[in-house]
Design a protein around this motif. Sequence first.
Motif, PDB file in Angstrom:
ATOM      1  N   LEU A 163      -9.211   5.440   3.641  1.00 18.33           N
ATOM      2  CA  LEU A 163      -8.926   3.913   2.933  1.00 18.33           C
ATOM      3  C   LEU A 163      -8.592   3.139   4.098  1.00 18.33           C
ATOM      4  O   LEU A 163      -7.540   3.234   4.882  1.00 18.33           O
ATOM      5  CB  LEU A 163      -7.703   4.111   2.121  1.00 18.33           C
ATOM      6  CG  LEU A 163      -7.279   2.899   1.314  1.00 18.33           C
ATOM      7  CD1 LEU A 163      -8.474   2.057   0.556  1.00 18.33           C
ATOM      8  CD2 LEU A 163      -5.971   2.893   0.695  1.00 18.33           C
ATOM      9  N   LEU A 195       0.959   3.889  -3.167  1.00 20.08           N
ATOM     10  CA  LEU A 195       0.552   5.260  -2.850  1.00 20.08           C
ATOM     11  C   LEU A 195       1.891   6.289  -3.704  1.00 20.08           C
ATOM     12  O   LEU A 195       1.795   7.432  -4.413  1.00 20.08           O
ATOM     13  CB  LEU A 195       0.447   5.733  -1.428  1.00 20.08           C
ATOM     14  CG  LEU A 195      -0.968   5.411  -1.178  1.00 20.08           C
ATOM     15  CD1 LEU A 195      -1.267   5.219   0.311  1.00 20.08           C
ATOM     16  CD2 LEU A 195      -1.974   6.314  -1.530  1.00 20.08           C
ATOM     17  N   LEU A 207      -5.253   6.901   5.574  1.00 20.25           N
ATOM     18  CA  LEU A 207      -5.088   5.724   5.699  1.00 20.25           C
ATOM     19  C   LEU A 207      -5.168   5.388   7.292  1.00 20.25           C
ATOM     20  O   LEU A 207      -4.691   5.754   8.116  1.00 20.25           O
ATOM     21  CB  LEU A 207      -3.655   5.249   5.663  1.00 20.25           C
ATOM     22  CG  LEU A 207      -2.936   5.337   4.123  1.00 20.25           C
ATOM     23  CD1 LEU A 207      -1.500   5.170   4.188  1.00 20.25           C
ATOM     24  CD2 LEU A 207      -3.752   4.578   3.029  1.00 20.25           C
ATOM     25  N   VAL A 230      -0.557   0.755 -10.936  1.00 20.21           N
ATOM     26  CA  VAL A 230      -1.442   1.727 -10.269  1.00 20.21           C
ATOM     27  C   VAL A 230      -1.867   2.825 -11.224  1.00 20.21           C
ATOM     28  O   VAL A 230      -3.182   3.380 -10.963  1.00 20.21           O
ATOM     29  CB  VAL A 230      -0.708   2.700  -9.133  1.00 20.21           C
ATOM     30  CG1 VAL A 230       0.011   1.787  -8.092  1.00 20.21           C
ATOM     31  CG2 VAL A 230       0.701   3.612  -9.869  1.00 20.21           C
ATOM     32  N   GLN A 238      -6.876  -1.132  -5.518  1.00 20.11           N
ATOM     33  CA  GLN A 238      -8.005  -0.349  -4.628  1.00 20.11           C
ATOM     34  C   GLN A 238      -7.077   0.835  -4.152  1.00 20.11           C
ATOM     35  O   GLN A 238      -7.835   1.802  -3.782  1.00 20.11           O
ATOM     36  CB  GLN A 238      -8.118  -1.360  -3.332  1.00 20.11           C
ATOM     37  CG  GLN A 238      -9.305  -2.361  -3.838  1.00 20.11           C
ATOM     38  CD  GLN A 238      -9.403  -3.550  -2.765  1.00 20.11           C
ATOM     39  OE1 GLN A 238      -8.539  -3.917  -2.056  1.00 20.11           O
ATOM     40  NE2 GLN A 238     -10.766  -4.135  -2.940  1.00 20.11           N
ATOM     41  N   VAL A 239      -6.006   0.843  -3.977  1.00 21.83           N
ATOM     42  CA  VAL A 239      -5.263   2.109  -3.562  1.00 21.83           C
ATOM     43  C   VAL A 239      -5.354   3.131  -4.844  1.00 21.83           C
ATOM     44  O   VAL A 239      -5.540   4.161  -4.736  1.00 21.83           O
ATOM     45  CB  VAL A 239      -3.841   1.817  -3.444  1.00 21.83           C
ATOM     46  CG1 VAL A 239      -2.769   3.064  -3.247  1.00 21.83           C
ATOM     47  CG2 VAL A 239      -3.331   0.931  -2.076  1.00 21.83           C
ATOM     48  N   VAL A 252       0.815  -1.373  -0.080  1.00 22.13           N
ATOM     49  CA  VAL A 252       0.033   0.210   0.142  1.00 22.13           C
ATOM     50  C   VAL A 252       0.874   1.257   0.043  1.00 22.13           C
ATOM     51  O   VAL A 252       0.600   2.263  -0.820  1.00 22.13           O
ATOM     52  CB  VAL A 252      -0.954  -0.018   1.201  1.00 22.13           C
ATOM     53  CG1 VAL A 252      -1.550   1.419   1.271  1.00 22.13           C
ATOM     54  CG2 VAL A 252      -2.004  -1.283   1.094  1.00 22.13           C
ATOM     55  N   LEU A 301      -7.616  -0.234   6.285  1.00 20.23           N
ATOM     56  CA  LEU A 301      -6.622  -1.333   6.059  1.00 20.23           C
ATOM     57  C   LEU A 301      -6.849  -2.385   7.215  1.00 20.23           C
ATOM     58  O   LEU A 301      -6.122  -2.299   8.305  1.00 20.23           O
ATOM     59  CB  LEU A 301      -5.131  -0.693   6.198  1.00 20.23           C
ATOM     60  CG  LEU A 301      -4.906   0.435   5.103  1.00 20.23           C
ATOM     61  CD1 LEU A 301      -3.399   0.939   5.300  1.00 20.23           C
ATOM     62  CD2 LEU A 301      -5.034   0.098   3.970  1.00 20.23           C
ATOM     63  N   VAL A 348      -9.171  -1.970   1.613  1.00 18.74           N
ATOM     64  CA  VAL A 348      -8.273  -2.818   1.000  1.00 18.74           C
ATOM     65  C   VAL A 348      -8.605  -4.066   1.484  1.00 18.74           C
ATOM     66  O   VAL A 348      -8.860  -4.449   2.501  1.00 18.74           O
ATOM     67  CB  VAL A 348      -6.921  -2.652   1.221  1.00 18.74           C
ATOM     68  CG1 VAL A 348      -5.765  -3.833   0.762  1.00 18.74           C
ATOM     69  CG2 VAL A 348      -6.256  -1.256   0.564  1.00 18.74           C
ATOM     70  N   CYS A 395       1.683   6.442  -7.058  1.00 16.85           N
ATOM     71  CA  CYS A 395       0.632   7.210  -7.690  1.00 16.85           C
ATOM     72  C   CYS A 395       0.851   8.692  -7.664  1.00 16.85           C
ATOM     73  O   CYS A 395       0.283   9.506  -8.316  1.00 16.85           O
ATOM     74  CB  CYS A 395      -0.709   6.990  -6.661  1.00 16.85           C
ATOM     75  SG  CYS A 395      -1.604   5.545  -6.787  1.00 16.85           S
TER      76      CYS A 395
END
Length: 547
Positions: free
Chosen positions: A150, A11, A95, A171, A133-134, A7, A152, A124, A14
């Motif tokens: 999000l 990120l 998160l 991603v 999903q991220v 995760v 976790l 997630v 991203c």
Amino acid sequence: MIVAEAVGRALAACGVETAFGVVGSGNFHVTNALVANGVRYIAARHEGGAATMADAYARMSGRVPVVSVHQGPGLTNAMTGITEAAKSRTPLIVLAGETTDVHSNFHVDQDALATAVGAAPMRVTSAGTAVAQVAEAFRVAVEERRTVLLNLPLPVQAAPFDPPSTWDDAVRPVTASTSAGRPEDGEALDDLARLLGAARRPVFIAGRGARHARGELEGLAGRVGALLATSAVAKGLFRGSPWDLDVSGGFATPLATELIRGADLVVGWGCALNTWTTGHGGLISPGTKVVKVDLDPGVFTAYTSPDLGVVGDVAAVARAVTARVAGAGGYRSTEIGRRIRAEGRWRDVPYDDESAGGRIDPRTLTIGLDDLLPQERIVSPDSGNFMGYPSMLMDVPDEFGFCFTQAFQSIGLGLATAIGAAVARPDRLPVAALGDGGALMGLADLETVVRLGLPMVIVVYDDEAYGAEVHHFGPHGHPLGTVTFPPADFAAIARGHGLDAVTVTEQADLAGVAAWLDGPRERPLLVHARITRDHASWWLENAFKSH
């Protein structure tokens, strides 16, 4: 590799560059994974501060940050900051670890918390779907301008993960765009062009959704002779224009109030024209035509009802309408220009200095600070009776000089706001303007300011009370013991945290601020201002009239 590490890696792929948080067992691995993949991590001293720091960072940088918190209480501690961000449609990702055992002390319905405050709950759910999903959470934050929670789940975080061969492809990063291209609704554009062509006294009010479109709006305003104003969150957007009325609404100068009330057409650009921006509706005169231009058609049915709603990006709509409308003199004239130069700022409005008895008039204090502080600044005011003074008597260079986290109107967010803004714009002097109540609420993150080495000026407007409540209920004879407090020595508190400090009770005491500015600025400065408190601020008095 485990899912928690994936995760963090996803990120970073991203495009996340900065994260804020408080680490516990439930977010330990994912936070370390963010750091390992090049994301700067800012440790806050309270989760509420972390959320607001991220909100302010997003506003001032235009980038999507992450907030990292422990499951359960870590998330609940952050909820006020998350609420502010969600109400403001700030794109960020929270998160949060999540326990799946309903009997755990940490268990709470985290989805329900997010939904209740307007954030988007996501999760997630497995190793196989984690990266997708991220990426989807990032897309929702950027494209839908949402604050995303999000979740976790702890068992999923610990599951083994088989990394992809290419993270960037996995991603499919989404990047924010400030232009939606040419608008498609030609009929709405023609309608707006006709309204502008017919208007004799048009006023443009730009909001947060217009902060990227100064050039386009000034070009169209010049074509039709419109005066320019902003909502509070977009303050500074038109700084330097001779037709800039500054902020519309509760903070408006007497001249801005007069001229906006005199408009025959008001166009809200990326601005919902809420009760605050319209002075509880009092700035929209009977018979005035109202237009809203926004990417979100939902604002057309909120607050002030428009005669026309145009869906589209502000810059794109302004460009398209400029090509459709003929030139006109509009509201602009030699006399209006002269009055804006003479009366267009609150500093231009005469007042009687009420400094006395060991207390400084907050207007005198703020004007003195405005004169001393370098122009390249970011002013971050907290909420409260005092907040109009730094908001309107302390000038800013542009739309990135003012960070106003006030959609929820919670006190206690000002210091964290200033920290997030400072991280986003290290080239500017960060100025936190706090009331005594809000300062004490956010006190834990004084240590964060020192630890980060921020050359911040923190101004505490101290009236030893929750001033809004004092001035709201006091005139009616109610007892005020629950909202007034004994003196607190903020200068001593600041020095105990490692800051420099100056106590100000009269204008001459500002020499201590000047000395700090002229020095090496090795430590942040707290200015403890004991302010006069005999009556409410002007904006609060006006707000009371609508109650």
